[in-house]
Design a protein around this motif. Structure first.
Motif, PDB file in Angstrom:
ATOM      1  N   CYS A   1       0.816  -1.218   0.000  1.00 23.72           N
ATOM      2  CA  CYS A   1       0.000   0.000   0.000  1.00 23.72           C
ATOM      3  C   CYS A   1       0.849   1.268   0.000  1.00 23.72           C
ATOM      4  O   CYS A   1       0.347   2.341  -0.343  1.00 23.72           O
ATOM      5  CB  CYS A   1      -0.915   0.017   1.228  1.00 23.72           C
ATOM      6  N   LEU A   2       2.131   1.175   0.406  1.00 25.85           N
ATOM      7  CA  LEU A   2       2.973   2.369   0.557  1.00 25.85           C
ATOM      8  C   LEU A   2       4.082   2.441  -0.486  1.00 25.85           C
ATOM      9  O   LEU A   2       5.032   3.189  -0.332  1.00 25.85           O
ATOM     10  CB  LEU A   2       3.590   2.382   1.957  1.00 25.85           C
TER      11      LEU A   2
ATOM     12  N   ASP B   1       7.645   0.910  -8.399  1.00 28.39           N
ATOM     13  CA  ASP B   1       8.850   1.153  -9.208  1.00 28.39           C
ATOM     14  C   ASP B   1      10.105   0.840  -8.390  1.00 28.39           C
ATOM     15  O   ASP B   1      10.914   1.701  -8.081  1.00 28.39           O
ATOM     16  CB  ASP B   1       8.872   2.600  -9.703  1.00 28.39           C
ATOM     17  N   PHE B   2      10.263  -0.419  -8.023  1.00 29.60           N
ATOM     18  CA  PHE B   2      11.414  -0.835  -7.253  1.00 29.60           C
ATOM     19  C   PHE B   2      11.800  -2.248  -7.675  1.00 29.60           C
ATOM     20  O   PHE B   2      11.033  -2.954  -8.325  1.00 29.60           O
ATOM     21  CB  PHE B   2      11.122  -0.809  -5.740  1.00 29.60           C
ATOM     22  N   ARG B   3      12.999  -2.658  -7.300  1.00 30.50           N
ATOM     23  CA  ARG B   3      13.483  -4.000  -7.608  1.00 30.50           C
ATOM     24  C   ARG B   3      12.783  -5.002  -6.693  1.00 30.50           C
ATOM     25  O   ARG B   3      12.823  -4.864  -5.472  1.00 30.50           O
ATOM     26  CB  ARG B   3      14.995  -4.055  -7.417  1.00 30.50           C
ATOM     27  N   ARG B   4      12.184  -6.012  -7.287  1.00 29.01           N
ATOM     28  CA  ARG B   4      11.319  -6.930  -6.542  1.00 29.01           C
ATOM     29  C   ARG B   4      11.869  -8.358  -6.604  1.00 29.01           C
ATOM     30  O   ARG B   4      12.248  -8.853  -7.660  1.00 29.01           O
ATOM     31  CB  ARG B   4       9.909  -6.892  -7.165  1.00 29.01           C
ATOM     32  N   GLN B   5      11.915  -9.021  -5.443  1.00 29.50           N
ATOM     33  CA  GLN B   5      12.248 -10.440  -5.372  1.00 29.50           C
ATOM     34  C   GLN B   5      11.009 -11.200  -4.904  1.00 29.50           C
ATOM     35  O   GLN B   5      10.609 -11.107  -3.744  1.00 29.50           O
ATOM     36  CB  GLN B   5      13.403 -10.690  -4.398  1.00 29.50           C
ATOM     37  N   LEU B   6      10.366 -11.912  -5.814  1.00 30.52           N
ATOM     38  CA  LEU B   6       9.174 -12.667  -5.453  1.00 30.52           C
ATOM     39  C   LEU B   6       9.541 -13.842  -4.560  1.00 30.52           C
ATOM     40  O   LEU B   6      10.628 -14.416  -4.661  1.00 30.52           O
ATOM     41  CB  LEU B   6       8.472 -13.163  -6.709  1.00 30.52           C
ATOM     42  N   MET B   7       8.606 -14.206  -3.665  1.00 31.45           N
ATOM     43  CA  MET B   7       8.810 -15.330  -2.755  1.00 31.45           C
ATOM     44  C   MET B   7       7.465 -15.981  -2.477  1.00 31.45           C
ATOM     45  O   MET B   7       6.427 -15.311  -2.432  1.00 31.45           O
ATOM     46  CB  MET B   7       9.446 -14.858  -1.442  1.00 31.45           C
ATOM     47  N   ARG B   8       7.472 -17.297  -2.304  1.00 33.03           N
ATOM     48  CA  ARG B   8       6.229 -17.987  -1.971  1.00 33.03           C
ATOM     49  C   ARG B   8       5.766 -17.564  -0.573  1.00 33.03           C
ATOM     50  O   ARG B   8       6.565 -17.499   0.366  1.00 33.03           O
ATOM     51  CB  ARG B   8       6.420 -19.498  -1.997  1.00 33.03           C
ATOM     52  N   TYR B   9       4.479 -17.274  -0.446  1.00 36.40           N
ATOM     53  CA  TYR B   9       3.933 -16.966   0.871  1.00 36.40           C
ATOM     54  C   TYR B   9       3.749 -18.272   1.634  1.00 36.40           C
ATOM     55  O   TYR B   9       2.985 -19.153   1.231  1.00 36.40           O
ATOM     56  CB  TYR B   9       2.592 -16.233   0.765  1.00 36.40           C
ATOM     57  N   VAL B  10       4.464 -18.387   2.753  1.00 34.73           N
ATOM     58  CA  VAL B  10       4.353 -19.564   3.626  1.00 34.73           C
ATOM     59  C   VAL B  10       3.674 -19.100   4.910  1.00 34.73           C
ATOM     60  O   VAL B  10       4.250 -18.317   5.674  1.00 34.73           O
ATOM     61  CB  VAL B  10       5.735 -20.164   3.937  1.00 34.73           C
ATOM     62  N   PRO B  11       2.436 -19.511   5.172  1.00 30.40           N
ATOM     63  CA  PRO B  11       1.715 -19.000   6.344  1.00 30.40           C
ATOM     64  C   PRO B  11       2.403 -19.339   7.657  1.00 30.40           C
ATOM     65  O   PRO B  11       2.754 -20.495   7.910  1.00 30.40           O
ATOM     66  CB  PRO B  11       0.350 -19.699   6.244  1.00 30.40           C
ATOM     67  N   TYR B  12       2.640 -18.324   8.461  1.00 28.38           N
ATOM     68  CA  TYR B  12       3.044 -18.499   9.854  1.00 28.38           C
ATOM     69  C   TYR B  12       2.180 -17.555  10.675  1.00 28.38           C
ATOM     70  O   TYR B  12       2.304 -16.338  10.560  1.00 28.38           O
ATOM     71  CB  TYR B  12       4.528 -18.200  10.072  1.00 28.38           C
ATOM     72  N   ASN B  13       1.289 -18.106  11.490  1.00 23.61           N
ATOM     73  CA  ASN B  13       0.357 -17.290  12.286  1.00 23.61           C
ATOM     74  C   ASN B  13       0.518 -17.552  13.774  1.00 23.61           C
ATOM     75  O   ASN B  13      -0.415 -17.362  14.549  1.00 23.61           O
ATOM     76  CB  ASN B  13      -1.099 -17.575  11.892  1.00 23.61           C
ATOM     77  N   GLY B  14       1.682 -18.030  14.192  1.00 18.51           N
ATOM     78  CA  GLY B  14       1.882 -18.344  15.594  1.00 18.51           C
ATOM     79  C   GLY B  14       1.792 -19.846  15.835  1.00 18.51           C
ATOM     80  O   GLY B  14       1.647 -20.647  14.904  1.00 18.51           O
TER      81      GLY B  14
ATOM     82  N   SER C   1      -0.878 -11.471  -9.172  1.00 18.19           N
ATOM     83  CA  SER C   1      -2.219 -11.089  -9.623  1.00 18.19           C
ATOM     84  C   SER C   1      -2.937 -10.218  -8.613  1.00 18.19           C
ATOM     85  O   SER C   1      -3.910  -9.538  -8.960  1.00 18.19           O
ATOM     86  CB  SER C   1      -3.056 -12.341  -9.906  1.00 18.19           C
ATOM     87  N   MET C   2      -2.487 -10.212  -7.353  1.00 13.60           N
ATOM     88  CA  MET C   2      -3.107  -9.395  -6.314  1.00 13.60           C
ATOM     89  C   MET C   2      -2.303  -8.141  -5.985  1.00 13.60           C
ATOM     90  O   MET C   2      -2.836  -7.205  -5.385  1.00 13.60           O
ATOM     91  CB  MET C   2      -3.281 -10.224  -5.030  1.00 13.60           C
ATOM     92  N   GLN C   3      -1.037  -8.106  -6.363  1.00 12.09           N
ATOM     93  CA  GLN C   3      -0.152  -7.031  -5.932  1.00 12.09           C
ATOM     94  C   GLN C   3      -0.386  -5.747  -6.719  1.00 12.09           C
ATOM     95  O   GLN C   3      -0.833  -5.774  -7.874  1.00 12.09           O
ATOM     96  CB  GLN C   3       1.304  -7.479  -6.072  1.00 12.09           C
ATOM     97  N   VAL C   4      -0.101  -4.618  -6.073  1.00  9.57           N
ATOM     98  CA  VAL C   4      -0.151  -3.325  -6.746  1.00  9.57           C
ATOM     99  C   VAL C   4       1.214  -3.055  -7.382  1.00  9.57           C
ATOM    100  O   VAL C   4       2.222  -3.662  -7.012  1.00  9.57           O
ATOM    101  CB  VAL C   4      -0.511  -2.191  -5.759  1.00  9.57           C
ATOM    102  N   GLU C   5       1.250  -2.147  -8.344  1.00 15.60           N
ATOM    103  CA  GLU C   5       2.500  -1.852  -9.037  1.00 15.60           C
ATOM    104  C   GLU C   5       3.423  -1.026  -8.151  1.00 15.60           C
ATOM    105  O   GLU C   5       2.989  -0.303  -7.259  1.00 15.60           O
ATOM    106  CB  GLU C   5       2.205  -1.087 -10.334  1.00 15.60           C
TER     107      GLU C   5
END
Length: 380
Positions: free
Chosen positions: A143-144, A187-200, A181-185
């Motif tokens: 968002c920022l 202008d920075f260098r991006r390293q994609l990573m699989r989201y691995v859920p950790y919720n405690g 498909s969900m991310q907003v655009e």
């Protein structure tokens, strides 16, 4: 290699997304340290990682309290002769309070790499001051992303006081675990990573593998109750969904559980149970739309109805709706209206199909272990 991971202590929701990458570094043999304010260190220790306290909780408490004030407070404030977002101004004040203790921690630990949560603006400044490579880690949807230090008068003032020139708040690279498909655009260098859920962590009850289908999870995050303008509508949603005769799991914080009161017989209340344990057996999740809930549901391919409360929740549901895997829940409707919205999602295969496509997209991203290797190579 020595890796320091840092974030300001809003709560576990700002720490948990960074845990998989932290563990990937540790399992690869690197020395990992998590630096944050004392209020968050118990959550760090529960995740099995070492913690280095930064200063005192008082140094960020004032800014935290401003986040929790009623929404009637002005959205813009004046910094010198320029206006600025009140939220960014609060983040800048947290950065100012955090800069000194973080500098001391960096000098003591001597990291080769500093990884920071996206709103911890002290980190890229201290990294520049100490000559340490800095990598930003997003919490979810960015968002920022448009913010740079020159666009924040408060951060520009802090940068000048530290004797620094231009500092990119996005770091050398940004680790992004949100499906494209969900991310907003940005202008920075991006390293994609699989989201691995950790919720405690928690002891899992036997009923997780029991019950009739379909199963609907209703959750309301871990911190919404802290806001003064918080309107607890989860109870209304739970009652409406229970009327459909489905199996309902109410995954709530301790405070929300106290506010809930009695529940129908087909509702199980799971207090502080991690969503990563609950959602694999669910056909639908209903929430306020926090980052962790949104991405955990996406990772397990569960359709999502969101009743957004905060600005980032609205961004989350907007981006999720574009994939077809979720929609806005109108909580102003009566019980029958809410039940009708829920029934529509449960009975419409396209929501589940879209959620499964997003799940496959997440699974196709590089694992945290691979990303840790790439970042180590970047530092070398």
């Amino acid at each position: 290699m020595r890796v320091m991971i840092t974030m300001w202590a809003w709560g576990p929701s700002h720490y948990q997304p960074l845990v998989p990458l932290a563990w990937a570094f540790r399992l690869a043999g690197h020395d990992v340290m998590v630096a944050t304010q004392p209020r968050l260190t118990r959550h760090v220790l529960r995740s099995g990682l070492p913690a280095m306290p930064l200063g005192t909780d008082d140094e960020v408490s004032a800014a935290v309290e401003r986040f929790l004030k009623p929404g009637a407070l002005p959205r813009k404030v004046m910094v010198g002769n320029k206006s600025e977002s009140r939220t960014i101004r609060d983040f800048a004040q947290i950065a100012e309070a955090m800069a000194g203790p973080l500098t001391e921690a960096v000098r003591a630990f001597r990291p080769d790499l500093l990884i920071f949560e996206e709103t911890t603006y002290a980190a890229p400044l201290v990294a520049a001051l100490e000559g340490v490579p800095a990598v930003r880690h997003l919490l979810g949807l960015d968002c920022l992303s448009p913010l740079r230090w020159t666009e924040s008068p408060a951060l520009a003032e802090l940068t000048e006081r530290l004797g620094l020139g231009m500092v990119d708040l996005a770091g050398l690279v940004t680790v992004d675990a949100c499906p494209p498909s969900m991310q907003v655009e940005g202008d920075f260098r991006r390293q994609l990573m699989r989201y691995v859920p950790y919720n405690g962590t928690a002891e899992l009850p036997s009923w997780l593998d029991e019950g009739r289908r379909p199963r609907v999870c209703v959750t309301w995050g871990t911190s919404m109750y802290r806001f003064e303008y918080y309107d607890f509508v989860a109870g209304k949603i739970i009652d409406a969904v229970a009327g459909l005769g489905v199996d309902v799991v109410a995954a709530l914080s301790e405070a929300d559980r106290r506010a809930l009161g009695p529940v129908p017989g087909n509702v199980r209340v799971a207090e502080t149970l991690p969503l990563g344990a609950v959602l694999p057996g669910c056909d639908l999740v209903i929430s306020q739309g926090g980052m962790g809930t949104t991405l955990t549901a996406a990772a397990f391919g569960v359709p999502h109805l969101i009743a957004p409360t905060l600005p980032d929740h609205k961004v989350n549901v907007g981006q999720l709706a574009k994939t077809g895997a979720g929609a806005v829940l109108d909580v102003s409707a009566d019980a029958a209206g809410i039940a009708a919205q829920v029934a529509e999602v449960l009975e419409t295969p396209s929501f589940t199909d879209a959620a499964h496509r997003v799940r496959a997209e997440i699974a196709a991203q590089p694992l945290p272990a691979e990303v840790a290797g790439r970042l180590a190579e970047l530092v070398r």
